[in-house]
Design a protein around this motif. Structure first.
Motif, mmCIF file in Angstrom:
data_model
loop_
_atom_site.group_PDB
_atom_site.id
_atom_site.type_symbol
_atom_site.label_atom_id
_atom_site.label_comp_id
_atom_site.label_asym_id
_atom_site.label_seq_id
_atom_site.Cartn_x
_atom_site.Cartn_y
_atom_site.Cartn_z
ATOM 1 N N MET A 39 -31.702 5.313 40.842
ATOM 2 C CA MET A 39 -31.664 6.770 40.926
ATOM 3 C C MET A 39 -33.028 7.254 41.410
ATOM 4 O O MET A 39 -34.070 6.779 40.942
ATOM 5 C CB MET A 39 -31.333 7.365 39.563
ATOM 6 C CG MET A 39 -31.022 8.842 39.605
ATOM 7 S SD MET A 39 -30.206 9.416 38.101
ATOM 8 C CE MET A 39 -31.462 9.029 36.895
ATOM 9 N N LEU A 40 -32.996 8.203 42.356
ATOM 10 C CA LEU A 40 -34.221 8.629 43.025
ATOM 11 C C LEU A 40 -34.449 10.119 42.873
ATOM 12 O O LEU A 40 -33.520 10.918 42.881
ATOM 13 C CB LEU A 40 -34.163 8.291 44.513
ATOM 14 C CG LEU A 40 -33.855 6.848 44.901
ATOM 15 C CD1 LEU A 40 -33.800 6.721 46.411
ATOM 16 C CD2 LEU A 40 -34.884 5.895 44.313
ATOM 17 N N GLY A 41 -35.726 10.487 42.761
ATOM 18 C CA GLY A 41 -36.110 11.877 42.880
ATOM 19 C C GLY A 41 -36.232 12.261 44.337
ATOM 20 O O GLY A 41 -36.272 11.399 45.223
ATOM 21 N N VAL A 73 -37.721 4.819 47.711
ATOM 22 C CA VAL A 73 -38.081 5.139 46.324
ATOM 23 C C VAL A 73 -37.986 6.640 46.047
ATOM 24 O O VAL A 73 -38.130 7.080 44.906
ATOM 25 C CB VAL A 73 -39.494 4.616 45.983
ATOM 26 C CG1 VAL A 73 -39.520 3.100 46.082
ATOM 27 C CG2 VAL A 73 -40.559 5.235 46.878
ATOM 28 N N VAL A 74 -37.760 7.426 47.095
ATOM 29 C CA VAL A 74 -37.445 8.853 46.986
ATOM 30 C C VAL A 74 -36.367 9.142 48.018
ATOM 31 O O VAL A 74 -36.104 8.349 48.910
ATOM 32 C CB VAL A 74 -38.692 9.747 47.235
ATOM 33 C CG1 VAL A 74 -39.673 9.654 46.077
ATOM 34 C CG2 VAL A 74 -39.367 9.381 48.555
ATOM 35 N N LYS A 75 -35.726 10.309 47.881
ATOM 36 C CA LYS A 75 -34.655 10.612 48.822
ATOM 37 C C LYS A 75 -34.908 11.937 49.523
ATOM 38 O O LYS A 75 -35.764 12.712 49.120
ATOM 39 C CB LYS A 75 -33.316 10.663 48.096
ATOM 40 C CG LYS A 75 -33.229 11.715 46.994
ATOM 41 C CD LYS A 75 -31.919 11.631 46.253
ATOM 42 C CE LYS A 75 -31.862 12.659 45.120
ATOM 43 N NZ LYS A 75 -30.606 12.564 44.337
ATOM 44 N N ASP A 92 -38.980 7.465 51.663
ATOM 45 C CA ASP A 92 -37.519 7.468 51.781
ATOM 46 C C ASP A 92 -37.029 6.375 52.728
ATOM 47 O O ASP A 92 -35.911 6.418 53.232
ATOM 48 C CB ASP A 92 -37.011 8.834 52.234
ATOM 49 C CG ASP A 92 -37.650 9.304 53.525
ATOM 50 O OD1 ASP A 92 -38.702 8.750 53.933
ATOM 51 O OD2 ASP A 92 -37.103 10.249 54.148
ATOM 52 N N LYS A 93 -37.878 5.397 52.960
ATOM 53 C CA LYS A 93 -37.553 4.230 53.782
ATOM 54 C C LYS A 93 -38.402 3.067 53.288
ATOM 55 O O LYS A 93 -39.278 3.229 52.440
ATOM 56 C CB LYS A 93 -37.851 4.520 55.252
ATOM 57 C CG LYS A 93 -39.261 5.024 55.508
ATOM 58 C CD LYS A 93 -39.436 5.460 56.939
ATOM 59 C CE LYS A 93 -40.835 6.033 57.211
ATOM 60 N NZ LYS A 93 -41.068 7.285 56.459
ATOM 61 N N LYS A 94 -38.137 1.884 53.785
ATOM 62 C CA LYS A 94 -38.929 0.724 53.417
ATOM 63 C C LYS A 94 -40.384 0.923 53.851
ATOM 64 O O LYS A 94 -40.655 1.548 54.877
ATOM 65 C CB LYS A 94 -38.367 -0.538 54.071
ATOM 66 C CG LYS A 94 -36.958 -0.902 53.638
ATOM 67 C CD LYS A 94 -36.494 -2.161 54.370
ATOM 68 C CE LYS A 94 -35.062 -2.533 53.988
ATOM 69 N NZ LYS A 94 -34.613 -3.763 54.701
#
Length: 304
Positions: free
Chosen positions: A1-3, A302-304, A151-153
């Motif tokens: 789940m991401l913030g 790790v975030v969206k 929001d990406k690798k």
């Protein structure tokens, strides 16, 4: 789940889950966040004092829960560590946190919240600088890389001027767990015990002599926590020396006995912990230790 990832103009909520923050450092940190283009919302009890805590347990927890439930707040940043975060669990509502995922960042005593939030809700949390740690440019660059562009690798590496060491050219994959060694050990035997199975364990410490590091690593080894890891990231061990006892084991010798002897991929001198710079590590994120290139590969957003 991401913030949700951070943008200029977003609101950062400030909370004090543990020790008492100094007013001048709080104000300086607030000014820095505003200069970077963010809005700031203070928890109601940030300036409270109750014994050696920044307010009563229930009030410190109320500030955290209030920030999670406030849809106008995009990120929650802690004032400082010290001691006290472990006393908040009776007052925290993990179901509500799960319904309002957002960035939560801190280190030191905050370690126990970072790992518990991930374990109980699957929320990726962030081991990183707190309100008084925003002066270093490499630290700020890591915040931007992780919270604004994560929001990406991506890859995490030390600044060019600071070498990171590796015991091997091999790789290790797993989700990141850990933080301050004292706090990791304090979870054993509790409902919030750290789960290191198939994880990459990050460890840092401050002002603990080698024999105390030895005792804590022995405890983790007896609990099979070190053996269950896929690999290790060793961060700052700030002032972890015992200068008066030259014949005793050094910190490096202790780490050799407990960590290196397991022959798992290990990065050493990763810039995270109680010194500067403070690189941001996403707790719960799938990652790979790249021993050959001496960096950490974050293998998912790790975030969206």
């Amino acid at each position: 789940m991401l913030g949700r990832k951070l943008h200029k103009g977003d609101t950062i909520g400030i909370v004090a889950p543990a020790g008492i923050g100094k007013s001048d450092r709080i104000e300086k940190g607030i000014d820095k966040l505003k200069s970077l283009g963010f809005n700031v919302r203070l928890g109601k009890h940030v300036y409270d004092k109750w014994g050696y805590f920044a307010g009563e347990d229930k009030h410190r927890a109320e500030d955290i829960m209030g920030m999670f439930e406030d849809d106008k707040v995009n990120m929650i940043l802690c004032v400082r560590g010290g001691y006290g975060a472990a006393r908040l669990f009776p007052y925290l509502n993990f179901n509500k946190i799960k319904k309002h995922p957002k960035i939560f960042m801190g280190y030191s005593d905050i370690t126990i919240l970072l790992n518990a939030f991930y374990d109980k809700t699957d929320l990726i949390t962030f081991h990183g600088p707190m309100l008084g740690d925003l002066d270093n440019e490499d630290t700020l660059s890591s915040i931007i890389l992780t919270l604004c562009e994560g929001d990406k690798k991506y890859e995490i590496k030390n600044p060019e001027s600071i070498s990171m060491l590796s015991n091997t050219d091999r790789y290790a994959e797993g989700r990141i767990a850990g933080g301050n060694l004292t706090l990791i050990c304090s979870t054993l035997g509790t409902p919030y015990e750290i789960d290191t199975r198939n994880k990459i364990l990050f460890i840092e410490e401050v002002e603990e002599p080698p024999y105390k590091i030895d005792r804590m690593l022995a405890q983790l080894a007896m609990a099979n926590k070190l053996q269950q890891c896929e690999g290790f990231i060793l961060g700052h061990f700030t002032d972890c020396v015992d200068e008066d006892k030259e014949s005793f084991f050094t910190l490096n010798q202790v780490l050799e006995q407990y960590i290196m002897s397991l022959n798992k991929p290990t990065l050493v001198n990763f810039m995270a912990g109680h010194d500067s710079p403070k690189l941001v590590l996403p707790i719960g994120a799938k990652a790979r230790i790249n021993g050959k290139n001496r960096l950490v590969e974050i293998m998912e957003p790790v975030v969206k």
